[in-house]
Design an enzyme around this catalytic site. Structure first.
Site, PDB file in Angstrom:
ATOM      1  N   ILE A 153       0.877  -1.208   0.047  1.00 57.80           N
ATOM      2  CA  ILE A 153       0.182  -0.147   0.178  1.00 57.80           C
ATOM      3  C   ILE A 153       1.000   1.319   0.172  1.00 57.80           C
ATOM      4  CG2 ILE A 153      -1.831   1.518   1.232  1.00 57.80           C
ATOM      5  CD1 ILE A 153      -2.711  -1.364   2.257  1.00 57.80           C
ATOM      6  N   ASP A 172      11.154   2.366   6.212  1.00 54.57           N
ATOM      7  CA  ASP A 172      10.691   1.082   6.315  1.00 54.57           C
ATOM      8  C   ASP A 172      11.982   0.135   6.329  1.00 54.57           C
ATOM      9  OD1 ASP A 172       9.807  -1.574   5.397  1.00 54.57           O
ATOM     10  OD2 ASP A 172       8.277  -0.968   4.291  1.00 54.57           O
ATOM     11  N   THR A 204       1.883   1.051   8.075  1.00 55.44           N
ATOM     12  CA  THR A 204       2.565  -0.044   8.592  1.00 55.44           C
ATOM     13  C   THR A 204       1.634  -0.971   9.507  1.00 55.44           C
ATOM     14  OG1 THR A 204       4.539  -0.695  10.034  1.00 55.44           O
ATOM     15  CG2 THR A 204       3.134   1.113  10.654  1.00 55.44           C
ATOM     16  N   ASP A 257      -8.696   7.367   9.566  1.00 55.40           N
ATOM     17  CA  ASP A 257      -9.697   6.453   9.147  1.00 55.40           C
ATOM     18  C   ASP A 257      -9.811   5.310  10.274  1.00 55.40           C
ATOM     19  OD1 ASP A 257     -11.497   5.620   7.243  1.00 55.40           O
ATOM     20  OD2 ASP A 257     -10.034   3.810   6.770  1.00 55.40           O
ATOM     21  N   GLU A 262     -12.387   0.316  18.278  1.00 55.46           N
ATOM     22  CA  GLU A 262     -13.527   0.590  16.998  1.00 55.46           C
ATOM     23  C   GLU A 262     -14.560  -0.350  17.318  1.00 55.46           C
ATOM     24  OE1 GLU A 262     -11.845   0.273  13.111  1.00 55.46           O
ATOM     25  OE2 GLU A 262     -10.494   1.678  13.343  1.00 55.46           O
ATOM     26  N   HIS A 280     -13.327   4.059   9.352  1.00 55.32           N
ATOM     27  CA  HIS A 280     -12.576   2.965   8.458  1.00 55.32           C
ATOM     28  C   HIS A 280     -13.026   2.623   7.380  1.00 55.32           C
ATOM     29  CE1 HIS A 280     -10.005  -0.808  10.325  1.00 55.32           C
ATOM     30  NE2 HIS A 280      -9.814  -0.499   8.895  1.00 55.32           N
ATOM     31  N   GLY A 282     -10.963   2.747   4.432  1.00 59.51           N
ATOM     32  CA  GLY A 282      -9.912   2.385   3.671  1.00 59.51           C
ATOM     33  C   GLY A 282     -10.318   1.335   2.566  1.00 59.51           C
ATOM     34  N   ALA A 283     -10.878   0.271   2.694  1.00 59.64           N
ATOM     35  CA  ALA A 283     -11.156  -0.887   1.750  1.00 59.64           C
ATOM     36  C   ALA A 283     -12.609  -0.601   1.267  1.00 59.64           C
ATOM     37  CB  ALA A 283     -11.153  -2.195   2.541  1.00 59.64           C
TER      38      ALA A 283
END
Length: 527
Positions: A153, A172, A204, A257, A262, A280, A282-283
């Site tokens: 990502i 990274d 990450t 997000d 949660e 949330h 993101g997807a």
């Protein structure tokens, strides 16, 4: 005919895949929210397909007497007790690459929203106000974008950032200099990223090393006016520290997000004028939802009907014919990788696998994947045997296999060498007749040791008094020694001590061991 329960919302096409492949499927998309009802019926199914609403706890797994596979449509498996599933022999699969583009695009969208105050300006305009002078934004062009985590990502975000004419820097540990050049990003250390970035975005996974990676100390290292985006995992940011930095004006804004707890129906950052928040998402695109649903359906069918294992988090990808002979060596390869991975603290340039004797004629692709998984998992907990080679490739880690027909001292031997920017570290092992993996060599020093759940690794000078002082420190701390293994190059030269202990090892005890005058390194290892 195998039976599968789908307890969260999945694409109708995914449901049809099960039917077309000859699997009896029950689609109950709201059942995941009803823990008691799910527990009542889970024992009737061979497979369970879920998203994030279903919580597969140890208690639920205990009632799943017939369950063979859990398929998570998506990458995150925080809602599945993987150790409990493994103990019951249940395979846990995910779909690690189905929503990468969607999540990356959401991070870019959040960065735009933050830079131009779009949510606040939208709300104001809908209220009939025309506050043109209130919403003064900033350009993205020529700004420095810092990416924490440049994997699948993160690399997509980097590509988009470069397309926006931003200067992209990345932290990274697994990103090689060569891969950074290919991506067009500048590889930097974390403190430098904090110091230079105008925007910081996190990509990450959540591990012990990344939890709270942005706390008050990190925030104070950042330039005044920095903007932070988190579309990865809640818990990467200390939320109270972020609020304090926002209130003081040191941080100009944050786009979140994900949250530590949660669903976040209330939160200390909700209502803050400089915070953009989404639930949330993101997807959450039609394409991503379809992709991961279709993938998990295909994977579960392949396993239930053919025994094929794909994208499993707790099971290697091995065919049924290979399994009896190969499985012990897969376990050995992963343990050797974990051993080396836990000791590696600098960027990895390459991993070399040397297969000697009988093992050189086996399915070394599965063995190499297992070894890479072991090396990467201390930092990337969601990595598995299928995704590990791709993850290593994304980070520019060179993988090399060497096969030799015979082994000097064993019928079969695997040697794993990790090449970093500073050194090479090798560890070798074999499987004896009892089927148990054993270490037989570390850094060229011969020794024999079984892998234990909790171990202390020490490199030291071979001098009298070390063993007594080391064992005394453990005894004084109430740490019981289970096994004690020693090896050395020669009398008075470099030596290695590998000790299995009962229970964990406090950091303070490791500090005392490290302070011994003959000790060069002391590390706690967990297997």
């Amino acid at each position: 005919m195998p039976r599968v329960l789908i307890s969260d919302k999945l694409s109708p096409t995914a449901v049809q895949i099960f039917k077309d492949r000859g699997v009896d499927v029950d689609y109950m998309p709201d059942l995941g929210k009803d823990k008691e009802k799910l527990a009542e019926i889970i024992g009737n199914y061979d497979g369970l397909a879920i998203r994030s609403n279903t919580k597969v706890t140890a208690k639920l797994i205990e009632k799943a007497g017939a369950l063979k596979v859990i398929g998570r449509a998506g990458i995150g498996v925080d809602n599945v007790d993987i150790p409990a599933a493994t103990a019951k022999g249940i395979i846990v699969m995910n779909t690690p690459f189905g929503n990468s583009i969607t999540t990356a695009e959401h991070a870019i969208a959040m960065m735009f929203a933050l830079a131009r105050q779009i949510p606040e300006a939208n709300a104001s305009t809908h209220e009939g106000k025309w506050e043109k002078n209130r919403f003064m934004g900033v350009e993205l062009t020529s700004k420095t974008l810092g990416i924490i985590g440049c994997g699948n990502i993160g690399s997509i975000v980097a590509e988009r950032g470069i397309g926006l004419k931003m200067h992209v820097i990345a932290f990274d540990p697994f990103l090689s200099p060569e891969r950074a050049v290919d991506l067009g990003v500048e590889k930097v250390e974390l403190d430098e990223l904090f110091r230079r970035s105008d925007f910081i975005t996190l990509h990450t996974p959540m591990t012990e090393k990344t939890r709270n990676i942005i706390d008050i100390s990190a925030l104070l290292k950042m330039k005044k006016g920095v903007r932070i985006i988190n579309c990865a995992r809640g818990g990467l940011i200390v939320e109270a520290d972020l609020k304090a930095a926002l209130d003081s004006g040191h941080v100009a804004g944050a786009a979140l997000d994900v949250f530590e707890i949660e669903p976040a129906t209330s939160h200390l950052l909700f209502g803050h004028p400089n915070v953009v928040a989404t639930p949330h998402l993101g997807a959450s695109t039609t394409e991503a939802q379809e992709n991961v649903a279709l993938q998990v359906a295909e994977q579960m069918c392949d396993y239930l009907l053919k025994g094929a294992v794909t994208n499993a988090l707790n099971m290697p990808s091995i065919s049924a014919d290979e399994a009896p002979r190969l499985t012990p060596f897969v376990k050995l390869a992963e343990l050797l990788g974990s051993f080396a991975g836990q000791l590696t603290e600098t960027g990895i340039k390459g991993i070399r696998l040397e297969y000697e004797g009988d093992v050189s004629r086996m399915n070394t692709r599965a063995l190499t994947a297992a070894a890479i998984t072991g090396v990467l998992r201390p930092v990337l907990q969601s990595v598995n045997m299928v995704s590990a080679p791709a993850v290593a490739k994304e980070r520019g880690i060179a993988i090399e296999e060497v096969r030799r027909d015979s082994a000097a001292n064993h019928e079969a031997l695997i040697r794993l060498v990790v090449v970093t920017e500073r050194q090479e570290r090798g560890v070798a092992g074999t499987v004896f007749a009892d089927g148990k993996p054993r270490i037989v060599e570390i850094k060229g020093i011969r020794m024999e040791a079984e892998f234990g759940p909790s171990m202390i690794y020490v490199t030291n000078e071979d001098k009298p008094g070390f063993i007594g002082r080391f064992a005394g420190l453990l005894g004084d701390a109430g740490i019981n020694i289970a096994t004690f293994n020693l090896g050395r190059h020669a009398q008075g030269a470099d030596a290695i001590c590998l000790v299995e202990v009962d229970g964990d090892v406090p950091a303070a005890v490791l500090d005392e061991v490290s302070a011994l005058p003959m000790v060069r390194q002391a590390k706690h290892l967990a297997f």
